[in-house]
Enzyme design. Structure first.
Site, short mmCIF file in Angstrom:
data_model
loop_
_atom_site.label_atom_id
_atom_site.label_comp_id
_atom_site.label_asym_id
_atom_site.label_seq_id
_atom_site.Cartn_x
_atom_site.Cartn_y
_atom_site.Cartn_z
N LYS A 88 0.83 -1.21 0.00
CA LYS A 88 0.00 0.00 0.00
C LYS A 88 0.87 1.26 0.00
O LYS A 88 1.89 1.33 0.68
CB LYS A 88 -0.90 -0.02 1.23
CG LYS A 88 -1.88 1.15 1.32
CD LYS A 88 -2.76 1.00 2.56
CE LYS A 88 -3.76 2.14 2.68
NZ LYS A 88 -4.67 1.93 3.84
N SER A 163 -9.37 2.01 3.13
CA SER A 163 -8.52 2.81 2.24
C SER A 163 -7.52 1.96 1.44
O SER A 163 -6.88 2.46 0.52
CB SER A 163 -7.74 3.84 3.07
OG SER A 163 -6.93 3.20 4.04
N SER A 187 -9.81 -0.50 7.07
CA SER A 187 -9.25 -0.27 5.74
C SER A 187 -8.65 -1.48 5.05
O SER A 187 -8.38 -1.43 3.85
CB SER A 187 -8.19 0.83 5.81
OG SER A 187 -8.80 2.09 5.97
#
Length: 447
Positions: A88, A163, A187
């Protein structure tokens, strides 16, 4: 109506890390073959999915060649040796851009690896690149980033969730078998649920957050998304610094407390039905439980996340507000209105909630509920019709995940089935130290 299309899948779709590892060790495949397959899948699929922000072709092939050379020399670093992974884009990878999904950091290049990345490299994993994140990881939709929205492989007109949306999409599409995400209010689990894969948030502090850009430091967790529960467990043990060991747990003869999701947030009854039905397997005793202190839990989560997030960004909000996406700027400005006394009071309410969860997990071994209240909404959708009422999408995505960040408890989302062809996730919550039981039950109930 969504106009997106269902997408074809890459090489790693349906393949487990264990299987790939066996093929590497039998010399049926090389790590270079796997890295090449990952890069080819990104090339083929990412134009529509926007899961990957930065692809490190040269670095991935170098790392794969090294992994092959080590295996042929008899050096085996364990189950992730030679396995391609994605990271990420709020997690530092030395020499790679780390943009946080924001124009504020569009040209930022990390000078060192985050500790979780260092552990992946030490385990022989091959890092292929960085995945799209909702700007500064502050949003559950995954469709607000400087590089555009990540898109759901089941329907490219729909959200991945956030996210860690790019990580979820990359795994669901078969670009990589596993990816790193972070989870502050859901997330990792939200994209896992909406994209139809497994996502694990460990106990708070089990995986170090050094080198991870903070959202809310007392709620932030590093987590993993993978195609299945076993791969989540395998990656978790590497990242947590635990030895790779087979589990002796079978996930049978276990008591589960089902929390009716509407106690936490209004939920699509079809989603509730699919998630609850997934628990109907032999040897699992399910009973309904009703946590107390939910209002205090909600207040505490909001005040802590808002205070800590605003502290990270106060100068950026003052000096360059125009560089934020509108959604994130609005929520950060709202966060700035949290008073100091609210934060202090919230810390006490967090302790009350942790005690309540510990008490519940003294009566049953695991807690269960759906992961999200709805299936994947359309990109840019901000309200959803739920049980006859217009409801904000944000709450419908984090309403069932945020309590477990506040509790700091290990939590996994696994595929439970579908509604109208879109994935539904089932969420299981356990006690720290009992992760193997959590993974074993999750494997049994996963559809």
């Amino acid at each position: 109506m969504s106009t997106g299309t269902q997408h074809t899948t890459g090489f790693f779709h349906g393949r487990t890390i264990d299987e790939l590892g066996e093929q590497l060790r039998r010399e049926e495949l090389r790590a270079v073959d796997l890295a090449t397959a990952a890069l080819a899948a990104v090339d083929a699929l990412d134009g529509e999915l926007n899961a990957v922000v930065t692809l490190d072709r040269a670095g991935a092939l170098r790392a794969a060649e090294k992994a092959d050379a080590e295996l042929s020399d008899g050096l085996d670093r364990g189950p992730l040796h030679g396995i391609p992974v994605a990271v990420k884009d709020i997690i530092d990878v030395a020499g790679s851009r780390t943009t946080m999904g924001s124009a504020h950091f569009a040209d930022h290049v990390s000078t060192s690896d985050a500790e979780c990345v260092r552990r992946l490299r030490e385990a022989g994993a091959v890092i292929i690149g960085k995945t799209t994140t909702h700007e500064f990881a502050f949003g559950p939709t995954g469709d607000r980033a400087h590089n555009g929205p990540s898109r759901n492989p089941h329907d490219t007109g729909r959200m991945t969730g956030g996210s860690s949306g790019g990580s979820g999409a990359a795994v669901a599409a078969g670009m990589v078998p596993m990816a790193l995400g972070t989870d502050t209010g859901g997330s990792v689990r939200i994209p896992a649920s909406l994209c139809g894969i497994a996502g694990f948030k460990p106990a708070h502090g089990a995986i170090p957050t050094d080198g991870v850009f903070p959202l809310s430091q007392t709620l932030d967790h590093v987590g993993v998304v993978a195609g299945n529960t076993a791969d989540c467990r395998l990656a978790y043990r590497v990242l947590a610094g635990l030895r790779p060991m087979p589990s002796r747990e079978h996930g049978s003869e276990v008591s589960i407390g089902w929390i009716p999701p509407d106690l936490l947030h209004p939920t699509d009854p079809r989603v509730t039905g699919v998630a609850r039905t997934a628990l109907d397997v032999g040897g699992i005793d399910v009973r309904e439980v009703h946590p107390s202190g939910l209002e205090g839990m909600l207040r505490a989560f909001g005040a802590i996340q808002f205070s800590e997030a605003h502290a990270v960004h106060a100068e950026r909000i003052a000096d360059a507000p125009q560089l934020f996406t509108d959604d994130v700027l609005a929520i950060l400005r709202l966060a700035g209105e949290t008073a100091g006394w609210q934060y202090v009071r919230a810390l006490g309410e967090r302790d009350d909630w942790r005690a309540e969860v510990a008490e519940l997990l003294g009566e049953v071994e695991l807690l269960a509920m759906p992961t999200t209240c709805v299936t994947a909404p359309e990109i840019d959708q901000r309200e959803i019709e739920l049980n006859g009422t217009r409801t904000p999408v944000r709450g419908s995505l984090i309403g069932l995940t945020r309590p477990w960040n506040l509790a700091g408890a290990p939590t996994i989302s696994v595929p439970a089935g579908t509604v109208d062809g879109l994935p539904v996730g089932l969420q299981l919550v356990g006690r720290p130290g009992q992760e193997d039981r959590l993974f074993a039950v999750a494997a049994r109930v996963s559809r």
